[in-house]
Motif scaffolding. Structure first.
Motif, short mmCIF file in Angstrom:
data_model
loop_
_atom_site.label_atom_id
_atom_site.label_comp_id
_atom_site.label_asym_id
_atom_site.label_seq_id
_atom_site.Cartn_x
_atom_site.Cartn_y
_atom_site.Cartn_z
N ARG A 26 0.86 -1.18 0.00
CA ARG A 26 0.00 0.00 0.00
C ARG A 26 0.90 1.23 0.00
NH1 ARG A 26 -4.81 0.09 4.32
NH2 ARG A 26 -5.23 -1.83 3.18
N THR A 27 0.44 2.29 -0.63
CA THR A 27 1.24 3.50 -0.63
C THR A 27 1.31 4.12 0.75
OG1 THR A 27 1.47 5.70 -1.59
CG2 THR A 27 -0.77 4.88 -1.29
N LEU A 28 2.46 4.66 1.08
CA LEU A 28 2.65 5.28 2.39
C LEU A 28 2.27 6.75 2.41
CD1 LEU A 28 6.07 3.84 3.57
CD2 LEU A 28 3.80 3.25 4.41
N SER A 29 1.86 7.27 1.27
CA SER A 29 1.73 8.72 1.16
C SER A 29 0.73 9.34 2.12
CB SER A 29 1.36 9.11 -0.27
OG SER A 29 0.12 8.52 -0.63
N ARG A 30 -0.22 8.54 2.64
CA ARG A 30 -1.20 9.09 3.57
C ARG A 30 -0.99 8.62 5.00
NH1 ARG A 30 -3.43 13.69 1.72
NH2 ARG A 30 -3.85 13.48 -0.51
N TYR A 31 0.18 8.03 5.26
CA TYR A 31 0.47 7.54 6.60
C TYR A 31 1.55 8.39 7.26
CZ TYR A 31 -2.01 3.16 5.70
OH TYR A 31 -2.97 2.22 5.44
N ALA A 32 1.39 8.64 8.53
CA ALA A 32 2.49 9.13 9.33
C ALA A 32 3.42 7.95 9.61
CB ALA A 32 1.98 9.71 10.64
N MET A 33 4.69 8.25 9.81
CA MET A 33 5.63 7.17 10.04
C MET A 33 6.54 7.51 11.21
SD MET A 33 6.53 5.91 6.22
CE MET A 33 7.08 4.33 6.87
N GLY A 34 7.03 6.47 11.84
CA GLY A 34 7.88 6.68 13.00
C GLY A 34 9.01 5.68 13.09
N TRP A 35 10.01 6.06 13.83
CA TRP A 35 11.12 5.18 14.19
C TRP A 35 11.10 4.97 15.70
CZ3 TRP A 35 14.00 2.68 10.67
CH2 TRP A 35 14.09 3.20 9.37
N PHE A 36 11.25 3.74 16.11
CA PHE A 36 11.37 3.38 17.51
C PHE A 36 12.64 2.52 17.66
CE2 PHE A 36 7.27 4.50 19.52
CZ PHE A 36 6.59 4.94 18.40
N ARG A 37 13.08 2.38 18.88
CA ARG A 37 14.23 1.51 19.11
C ARG A 37 14.07 0.79 20.44
NH1 ARG A 37 18.91 6.16 20.08
NH2 ARG A 37 18.21 6.84 22.15
N GLN A 38 14.74 -0.34 20.53
CA GLN A 38 14.70 -1.13 21.75
C GLN A 38 16.08 -1.69 22.03
OE1 GLN A 38 11.70 -4.21 21.83
NE2 GLN A 38 11.70 -4.24 24.06
N ALA A 39 16.63 -1.28 23.15
CA ALA A 39 17.93 -1.79 23.60
C ALA A 39 17.70 -3.00 24.50
CB ALA A 39 18.68 -0.70 24.35
N PRO A 40 18.69 -3.86 24.64
CA PRO A 40 18.52 -5.05 25.49
C PRO A 40 18.09 -4.69 26.90
CG PRO A 40 20.52 -5.24 24.19
CD PRO A 40 19.99 -3.85 23.97
N GLY A 41 17.07 -5.34 27.37
CA GLY A 41 16.60 -5.10 28.73
C GLY A 41 15.81 -3.84 28.93
N LYS A 42 15.54 -3.12 27.85
CA LYS A 42 14.80 -1.86 27.95
C LYS A 42 13.53 -1.91 27.12
CE LYS A 42 18.77 1.12 28.91
NZ LYS A 42 19.47 2.39 28.55
N GLU A 43 12.63 -1.00 27.42
CA GLU A 43 11.39 -0.92 26.66
C GLU A 43 11.64 -0.22 25.32
OE1 GLU A 43 8.23 -0.76 30.40
OE2 GLU A 43 8.37 0.91 28.99
N ARG A 44 10.76 -0.52 24.39
CA ARG A 44 10.84 0.15 23.10
C ARG A 44 10.50 1.63 23.29
NH1 ARG A 44 8.13 -2.82 18.00
NH2 ARG A 44 9.35 -4.47 19.02
N GLU A 45 11.29 2.50 22.64
CA GLU A 45 11.08 3.93 22.83
C GLU A 45 11.02 4.65 21.49
OE1 GLU A 45 14.34 5.69 24.98
OE2 GLU A 45 15.83 5.16 23.46
N PHE A 46 10.33 5.76 21.50
CA PHE A 46 10.20 6.61 20.32
C PHE A 46 11.53 7.28 20.00
CE2 PHE A 46 8.23 9.46 17.37
CZ PHE A 46 8.78 10.71 17.60
#
Length: 121
Positions: A26-46
């Motif tokens: 599907r085209t992404l043109s109408r979606y907002a997009m984000g990057w998250f990350r998760q380090a070992p032993g930590k919660e996923r963060e924005f």
């Protein structure tokens, strides 16, 4: 929407790395997009986000001024340019797409599989 994150790897402290997130289905043109990350032993963060028109971006304080997110709707791809990464940026990085730009995981409906970024000191 299927998302595929790529570009991760080993980078030295102070170097640079660019992550990509390619979409299919599907085209992404109408979606907002984000990057998250998760380090070992930590919660996923924005980490960063970008509105569907590229006119609005948002960054976590920890990466502001060092990371830049962008998108090319014609290529159905989003990017994260990581400049001057630090060892504390080491994590698995995930891309996501959703109807609204937000800092919480619940704002995004679709997720990629993640790509490992390791920053050596």
């Amino acid at each position: 929407v299927q998302l595929q994150a790529s570009g991760g790897g080993l980078v030295q402290d102070g170097g640079s790395l660019r992550l990509s997130c390619a979409a299919s289905g599907r085209t992404l043109s109408r979606y907002a997009m984000g990057w998250f990350r998760q380090a070992p032993g930590k919660e996923r963060e924005f980490v960063a986000g970008i509105g569907w028109s590229s006119g609005v971006t948002d960054y976590a304080d920890s990466v502001k001024g060092r990371f830049t997110t962008s998108r090319d709707n014609a290529k159905n791809t989003m990017y994260l340019q990581m400049n001057s990464p630090k060892p504390e940026d080491t994590a698995v990085y995930f891309c996501a797409a959703g109807r609204t730009l937000g800092r919480t995981q619940s704002a995004y409906e679709y997720w990629g599989q993640g790509t490992q970024v390791t920053v050596s000191s």
